[in-house]
Design an enzyme around this catalytic site. Structure first.
Site, short mmCIF file in Angstrom:
data_model
loop_
_atom_site.label_atom_id
_atom_site.label_comp_id
_atom_site.label_asym_id
_atom_site.label_seq_id
_atom_site.Cartn_x
_atom_site.Cartn_y
_atom_site.Cartn_z
N SER A 27 9.54 -3.14 -11.90
CA SER A 27 9.31 -4.10 -10.80
C SER A 27 10.39 -5.17 -10.64
O SER A 27 10.32 -5.97 -9.70
CB SER A 27 7.95 -4.82 -10.93
OG SER A 27 6.88 -3.95 -10.59
N THR A 28 11.41 -5.20 -11.52
CA THR A 28 12.37 -6.31 -11.44
C THR A 28 13.58 -6.02 -10.55
O THR A 28 14.50 -6.82 -10.49
CB THR A 28 12.89 -6.71 -12.84
OG1 THR A 28 13.64 -5.60 -13.38
CG2 THR A 28 11.75 -7.06 -13.77
N GLY A 29 13.57 -4.88 -9.86
CA GLY A 29 14.67 -4.58 -8.95
C GLY A 29 14.19 -4.74 -7.52
O GLY A 29 13.93 -5.85 -7.04
N ILE A 75 18.74 4.34 -18.09
CA ILE A 75 17.48 4.93 -18.58
C ILE A 75 17.58 6.45 -18.64
O ILE A 75 17.00 7.08 -19.54
CB ILE A 75 16.28 4.46 -17.70
CG1 ILE A 75 14.95 4.82 -18.34
CG2 ILE A 75 16.37 4.99 -16.30
CD1 ILE A 75 14.48 3.89 -19.39
N TYR A 130 11.42 -4.30 -6.25
CA TYR A 130 10.10 -4.93 -6.14
C TYR A 130 10.11 -6.45 -6.41
O TYR A 130 9.06 -7.10 -6.29
CB TYR A 130 9.08 -4.23 -7.04
CG TYR A 130 8.51 -2.96 -6.44
CD1 TYR A 130 8.88 -2.53 -5.17
CD2 TYR A 130 7.58 -2.20 -7.14
CE1 TYR A 130 8.35 -1.37 -4.62
CE2 TYR A 130 7.03 -1.04 -6.58
CZ TYR A 130 7.43 -0.63 -5.31
OH TYR A 130 6.90 0.51 -4.76
N ASN A 138 7.18 4.41 -7.07
CA ASN A 138 6.28 3.81 -6.07
C ASN A 138 5.07 4.72 -5.94
O ASN A 138 5.03 5.82 -6.50
CB ASN A 138 6.98 3.60 -4.73
CG ASN A 138 7.48 4.90 -4.14
OD1 ASN A 138 6.72 5.84 -3.93
ND2 ASN A 138 8.77 4.97 -3.89
N GLY A 158 17.24 2.92 -7.04
CA GLY A 158 17.20 2.32 -8.37
C GLY A 158 16.94 3.33 -9.48
O GLY A 158 17.53 4.42 -9.50
N VAL A 159 16.06 2.97 -10.41
CA VAL A 159 15.71 3.83 -11.53
C VAL A 159 15.17 5.17 -11.03
O VAL A 159 15.52 6.24 -11.54
CB VAL A 159 14.65 3.11 -12.41
CG1 VAL A 159 13.99 4.08 -13.37
CG2 VAL A 159 15.27 1.93 -13.14
N ASP A 160 14.31 5.11 -10.05
CA ASP A 160 13.65 6.30 -9.50
C ASP A 160 14.69 7.30 -8.99
O ASP A 160 14.65 8.50 -9.32
CB ASP A 160 12.74 5.83 -8.35
CG ASP A 160 11.60 6.79 -8.05
OD1 ASP A 160 11.51 7.82 -8.72
OD2 ASP A 160 10.80 6.46 -7.14
N1 APR Z 1 18.75 2.38 -15.88
C1 APR Z 1 18.13 1.26 -16.33
N2 APR Z 1 17.79 0.23 -15.52
C2 APR Z 1 18.11 0.33 -14.21
C3 APR Z 1 18.76 1.46 -13.66
C4 APR Z 1 19.10 2.52 -14.57
N3 APR Z 1 19.71 3.63 -14.14
N4 APR Z 1 18.91 1.26 -12.32
C5 APR Z 1 18.39 0.06 -12.04
N5 APR Z 1 17.91 -0.53 -13.18
C6 APR Z 1 17.19 -1.81 -13.35
C7 APR Z 1 17.26 -2.79 -12.22
O1 APR Z 1 18.39 -3.64 -12.40
C8 APR Z 1 15.96 -3.55 -12.36
O2 APR Z 1 16.07 -4.59 -13.33
O3 APR Z 1 15.81 -1.47 -13.43
C9 APR Z 1 14.99 -2.52 -12.92
C10 APR Z 1 13.98 -1.96 -11.94
O4 APR Z 1 14.58 -1.78 -10.67
P1 APR Z 1 14.13 -0.71 -9.56
O5 APR Z 1 14.61 0.64 -9.95
O6 APR Z 1 14.55 -1.25 -8.26
O7 APR Z 1 12.52 -0.64 -9.70
P2 APR Z 1 11.35 -1.59 -9.08
O8 APR Z 1 11.76 -2.99 -8.92
O9 APR Z 1 10.15 -1.28 -9.92
O10 APR Z 1 11.14 -1.01 -7.62
C11 APR Z 1 10.48 0.23 -7.45
O11 APR Z 1 12.15 1.03 -5.96
O12 APR Z 1 13.43 2.91 -5.97
C12 APR Z 1 12.29 2.40 -5.56
O13 APR Z 1 10.88 4.31 -5.59
C13 APR Z 1 11.08 3.06 -6.15
O14 APR Z 1 9.88 2.13 -4.37
C14 APR Z 1 10.10 2.04 -5.76
C15 APR Z 1 10.78 0.73 -6.06
#
Ligand code: APR
Length: 169
Positions: free
Chosen positions: A116-118, A11, A120, A24, A32-34
């Site tokens: 939310s698919t990681g 992303i 969360y 969050n 993860g993405v954050d």
């Molecule tokens: N680019 C695209 N997709 C990604 C990337 C990236 N760099 N990194 C991870 N993903 C995918 C994961 O495989 C998942 O399918 O993005 C999706 C969302 O995953 P998370 O980042 O874990 O987000 P989420 O499930 O919404 O959890 C949010 O995680 O990092 C913390 O601060 C954040 O507490 C919050 C929670």
């Protein structure tokens, strides 16, 4: 008519007006993405987030993109699948509120991760149709958004999104 794209990738590398962060409610970073977005955008992003006073689940807030290619980051807070009984409603709301911010800021291209698919824990087969369906309903009413790109990390996620996109027609 709005164009939809589905890509496997990172992303943070997307060259669009706004990328959406899977944040969050503290808006103060995470994994993860954050984590990837904060690392790529640089420390100014955290400083900007510290001024936002957090964000409710199902809502979103906007900052500049700083060192990212994207001009803006829209920080969306998705629900925890197991911790939040109203997860479906709140996941749809996170997408909708992100798009409302995009409209308010004149954004015409936006990239979403699979919110939310990681960490969360939201199952992809449930999350993908909510993501695609909610976004599709919104842009039908707001055609000023020219491009929506769904950016997924895994082959499995790509397949789930492709199925959801196919079901739109
Ligand atoms: N680019 C695209 N997709 C990604 C990337 C990236 N760099 N990194 C991870 N993903 C995918 C994961 O495989 C998942 O399918 O993005 C999706 C969302 O995953 P998370 O980042 O874990 O987000 P989420 O499930 O919404 O959890 C949010 O995680 O990092 C913390 O601060 C954040 O507490 C919050 C929670």
């Amino acid at each position: 008519m709005t164009r939809f794209e589905l890509v496997r990738g990172n992303i943070v590398e997307q060259d669009v007006d706004a990328i959406v962060n899977a944040a969050n409610s503290s808006l103060l970073g995470g994994g993860g993405v954050d984590g990837a977005i904060h690392e790529a955008a640089g420390p100014e992003l955290l400083a900007a987030c510290e001024l936002l006073d957090g964000c409710e689940t199902g809502a979103a807030k906007i900052t500049p993109g700083f060192q990212l290619k994207a001009r803006y980051v829209i920080h969306a807070v998705g629900p925890g699948y197991y911790s939040e009984p109203r997860h479906a409603e709140l996941l749809a709301s996170a997408y909708r509120r992100s798009l409302e911010l995009a409209t308010a800021h004149g954004i015409t291209s936006i990239a979403f991760p699979a919110i939310s698919t990681g960490i969360y824990g939201y199952p992809l087969d449930e999350a993908a149709p909510i993501a695609v369906g909610t976004v599709s309903a919104y842009v039908r009413e707001h055609p000023a958004i020219e491009l929506v790109r769904f950016v997924v990390w895994s082959a499995d996620a790509e397949q789930r999104y492709q199925d959801a996109l196919n079901n739109l027609h």
